[in-house]
Design a protein around this motif. Sequence first.
Motif, PDB file in Angstrom:
ATOM      1  N   THR A 130      35.157  70.639  34.146  1.00  0.00           N
ATOM      2  CA  THR A 130      33.969  71.489  34.066  1.00  0.00           C
ATOM      3  C   THR A 130      34.318  72.973  34.084  1.00  0.00           C
ATOM      4  O   THR A 130      33.542  73.796  33.592  1.00  0.00           O
ATOM      5  CB  THR A 130      33.017  71.198  35.230  1.00  0.00           C
ATOM      6  N   LEU A 131      35.468  73.349  34.641  1.00  0.00           N
ATOM      7  CA  LEU A 131      35.846  74.764  34.734  1.00  0.00           C
ATOM      8  C   LEU A 131      36.790  75.197  33.622  1.00  0.00           C
ATOM      9  O   LEU A 131      37.325  76.306  33.657  1.00  0.00           O
ATOM     10  CB  LEU A 131      36.489  75.053  36.098  1.00  0.00           C
ATOM     11  N   SER A 142      36.504  74.769  25.919  1.00  0.00           N
ATOM     12  CA  SER A 142      35.267  74.578  26.675  1.00  0.00           C
ATOM     13  C   SER A 142      34.785  73.135  26.550  1.00  0.00           C
ATOM     14  O   SER A 142      34.923  72.516  25.491  1.00  0.00           O
ATOM     15  CB  SER A 142      34.178  75.526  26.166  1.00  0.00           C
ATOM     16  N   PRO A 143      34.216  72.575  27.625  1.00  0.00           N
ATOM     17  CA  PRO A 143      33.669  71.218  27.526  1.00  0.00           C
ATOM     18  C   PRO A 143      32.527  71.122  26.525  1.00  0.00           C
ATOM     19  O   PRO A 143      32.304  70.060  25.940  1.00  0.00           O
ATOM     20  CB  PRO A 143      33.212  70.919  28.963  1.00  0.00           C
ATOM     21  N   GLN A 144      31.813  72.221  26.313  1.00  0.00           N
ATOM     22  CA  GLN A 144      30.739  72.193  25.313  1.00  0.00           C
ATOM     23  C   GLN A 144      31.308  71.931  23.912  1.00  0.00           C
ATOM     24  O   GLN A 144      30.703  71.228  23.096  1.00  0.00           O
ATOM     25  CB  GLN A 144      29.971  73.514  25.319  1.00  0.00           C
ATOM     26  N   SER A 145      32.496  72.484  23.649  1.00  0.00           N
ATOM     27  CA  SER A 145      33.136  72.290  22.350  1.00  0.00           C
ATOM     28  C   SER A 145      33.532  70.830  22.150  1.00  0.00           C
ATOM     29  O   SER A 145      33.269  70.237  21.093  1.00  0.00           O
ATOM     30  CB  SER A 145      34.363  73.193  22.242  1.00  0.00           C
ATOM     31  N   SER A 146      34.176  70.232  23.146  1.00  0.00           N
ATOM     32  CA  SER A 146      34.597  68.834  22.991  1.00  0.00           C
ATOM     33  C   SER A 146      33.385  67.905  22.937  1.00  0.00           C
ATOM     34  O   SER A 146      33.418  66.865  22.274  1.00  0.00           O
ATOM     35  CB  SER A 146      35.549  68.420  24.114  1.00  0.00           C
ATOM     36  N   GLY A 167      35.089  70.486  38.779  1.00  0.00           N
ATOM     37  CA  GLY A 167      36.047  71.375  39.413  1.00  0.00           C
ATOM     38  C   GLY A 167      37.413  71.428  38.765  1.00  0.00           C
ATOM     39  O   GLY A 167      38.304  72.139  39.240  1.00  0.00           O
ATOM     40  N   ALA A 168      37.605  70.695  37.662  1.00  0.00           N
ATOM     41  CA  ALA A 168      38.926  70.653  37.020  1.00  0.00           C
ATOM     42  C   ALA A 168      39.082  71.786  36.013  1.00  0.00           C
ATOM     43  O   ALA A 168      38.121  72.215  35.369  1.00  0.00           O
ATOM     44  CB  ALA A 168      39.141  69.315  36.331  1.00  0.00           C
ATOM     45  N   LEU A 169      40.321  72.244  35.869  1.00  0.00           N
ATOM     46  CA  LEU A 169      40.672  73.293  34.922  1.00  0.00           C
ATOM     47  C   LEU A 169      41.150  72.665  33.614  1.00  0.00           C
ATOM     48  O   LEU A 169      40.808  71.529  33.308  1.00  0.00           O
ATOM     49  CB  LEU A 169      41.739  74.194  35.545  1.00  0.00           C
ATOM     50  N   HIS A 170      41.969  73.409  32.860  1.00  0.00           N
ATOM     51  CA  HIS A 170      42.478  72.905  31.586  1.00  0.00           C
ATOM     52  C   HIS A 170      43.743  72.094  31.829  1.00  0.00           C
ATOM     53  O   HIS A 170      44.856  72.624  31.862  1.00  0.00           O
ATOM     54  CB  HIS A 170      42.769  74.069  30.649  1.00  0.00           C
ATOM     55  N   GLY A 171      43.573  70.798  32.029  1.00  0.00           N
ATOM     56  CA  GLY A 171      44.724  69.934  32.236  1.00  0.00           C
ATOM     57  C   GLY A 171      44.944  69.568  33.683  1.00  0.00           C
ATOM     58  O   GLY A 171      44.219  69.977  34.587  1.00  0.00           O
ATOM     59  N   VAL A 182      53.745  70.995  38.296  1.00  0.00           N
ATOM     60  CA  VAL A 182      53.016  71.060  39.561  1.00  0.00           C
ATOM     61  C   VAL A 182      51.540  70.770  39.294  1.00  0.00           C
ATOM     62  O   VAL A 182      50.934  71.371  38.394  1.00  0.00           O
ATOM     63  CB  VAL A 182      53.172  72.454  40.207  1.00  0.00           C
ATOM     64  N   PRO A 183      50.936  69.857  40.059  1.00  0.00           N
ATOM     65  CA  PRO A 183      49.540  69.494  39.795  1.00  0.00           C
ATOM     66  C   PRO A 183      48.572  70.646  40.042  1.00  0.00           C
ATOM     67  O   PRO A 183      48.728  71.431  40.980  1.00  0.00           O
ATOM     68  CB  PRO A 183      49.280  68.335  40.765  1.00  0.00           C
ATOM     69  N   LEU A 184      47.556  70.712  39.192  1.00  0.00           N
ATOM     70  CA  LEU A 184      46.471  71.666  39.330  1.00  0.00           C
ATOM     71  C   LEU A 184      45.351  71.041  40.166  1.00  0.00           C
ATOM     72  O   LEU A 184      45.373  69.833  40.443  1.00  0.00           O
ATOM     73  CB  LEU A 184      45.940  72.040  37.943  1.00  0.00           C
ATOM     74  N   PRO A 185      44.346  71.844  40.563  1.00  0.00           N
ATOM     75  CA  PRO A 185      43.212  71.266  41.296  1.00  0.00           C
ATOM     76  C   PRO A 185      42.565  70.116  40.523  1.00  0.00           C
ATOM     77  O   PRO A 185      42.413  70.194  39.308  1.00  0.00           O
ATOM     78  CB  PRO A 185      42.246  72.458  41.430  1.00  0.00           C
ATOM     79  N   ARG A 186      42.224  69.059  41.235  1.00  0.00           N
ATOM     80  CA  ARG A 186      41.577  67.858  40.709  1.00  0.00           C
ATOM     81  C   ARG A 186      42.519  66.999  39.869  1.00  0.00           C
ATOM     82  O   ARG A 186      42.076  66.096  39.146  1.00  0.00           O
ATOM     83  CB  ARG A 186      40.330  68.210  39.884  1.00  0.00           C
ATOM     84  N   ALA A 187      43.818  67.236  39.976  1.00  0.00           N
ATOM     85  CA  ALA A 187      44.784  66.441  39.208  1.00  0.00           C
ATOM     86  C   ALA A 187      44.681  64.955  39.549  1.00  0.00           C
ATOM     87  O   ALA A 187      44.771  64.093  38.673  1.00  0.00           O
ATOM     88  CB  ALA A 187      46.197  66.949  39.447  1.00  0.00           C
ATOM     89  N   LYS A 188      44.509  64.651  40.826  1.00  0.00           N
ATOM     90  CA  LYS A 188      44.403  63.248  41.219  1.00  0.00           C
ATOM     91  C   LYS A 188      43.193  62.577  40.580  1.00  0.00           C
ATOM     92  O   LYS A 188      43.236  61.401  40.215  1.00  0.00           O
ATOM     93  CB  LYS A 188      44.336  63.123  42.741  1.00  0.00           C
ATOM     94  N   ARG A 189      42.127  63.337  40.421  1.00  0.00           N
ATOM     95  CA  ARG A 189      40.941  62.773  39.781  1.00  0.00           C
ATOM     96  C   ARG A 189      41.198  62.511  38.303  1.00  0.00           C
ATOM     97  O   ARG A 189      40.768  61.489  37.760  1.00  0.00           O
ATOM     98  CB  ARG A 189      39.747  63.721  39.957  1.00  0.00           C
ATOM     99  N   TRP A 190      41.921  63.447  37.635  1.00  0.00           N
ATOM    100  CA  TRP A 190      42.336  63.189  36.251  1.00  0.00           C
ATOM    101  C   TRP A 190      43.076  61.847  36.186  1.00  0.00           C
ATOM    102  O   TRP A 190      42.789  61.012  35.326  1.00  0.00           O
ATOM    103  CB  TRP A 190      43.286  64.286  35.771  1.00  0.00           C
TER     104      TRP A 190
END
Length: 216
Positions: A130-131, A142-146, A167-171, A182-190
Amino acid sequence: MRVTGPTDRAAVVCVNGGQASEVEGTWSASLEWLVRRLAPSFPALAFVEVRYRIKSWRLLEWCIEDAREAVRAAAAPRTLLLGFSMGGAVAIRAADEPSVDAVLGLAPWIPERLSLDALRGRRLDVLHGTLDRSLPGIPGVSPQSSRRGFERAQALGVEGSYALVPGALHGAALRMHWGRAVPLPRAKRWAELVAARLSRWSEEAGDAPAATRPGP
């Protein structure tokens, strides 16, 4: 390409993002992190990571050729193309390879001019943070694009699903200067969401994994 696991039953061919400048291909930090985390839970699947000759959307056709060659070299009876960022466009264009029956896009770039005809008869699932967005000096989609790209595929009769990762970023991961992903925020959810989709895809052909949750 580099391969983790056996290719005799099914393969997940992972294709990376890109950039405007024409630079030598690299391994994707997000895909590498996901493969290392997920492969132990899916011992019947091969994970094939592709490193493009040149990772640039200005040479998108080259990247598509590289993805096709990886699918053919893996020679698995069934293939799922997993495309991150620009790799979403690459995976969609390469989806008409005979062994491919599904595409999973992670924050996929699906430009309006991209033909989606290769998806006919295949499944398209999309996950997007979403971020995610483009910022000065920082790539993003952007998620709107996909979402628009996914809806175009639906209009062609392509089955699939679209889900946001709050809360997830790009990747899922970032490559540090010393080389580690190195994992980004919400990586585990990905990882959880990708695992759920791979589990469903595996079960369709009786290739269910030993476990459906990614390891620690």
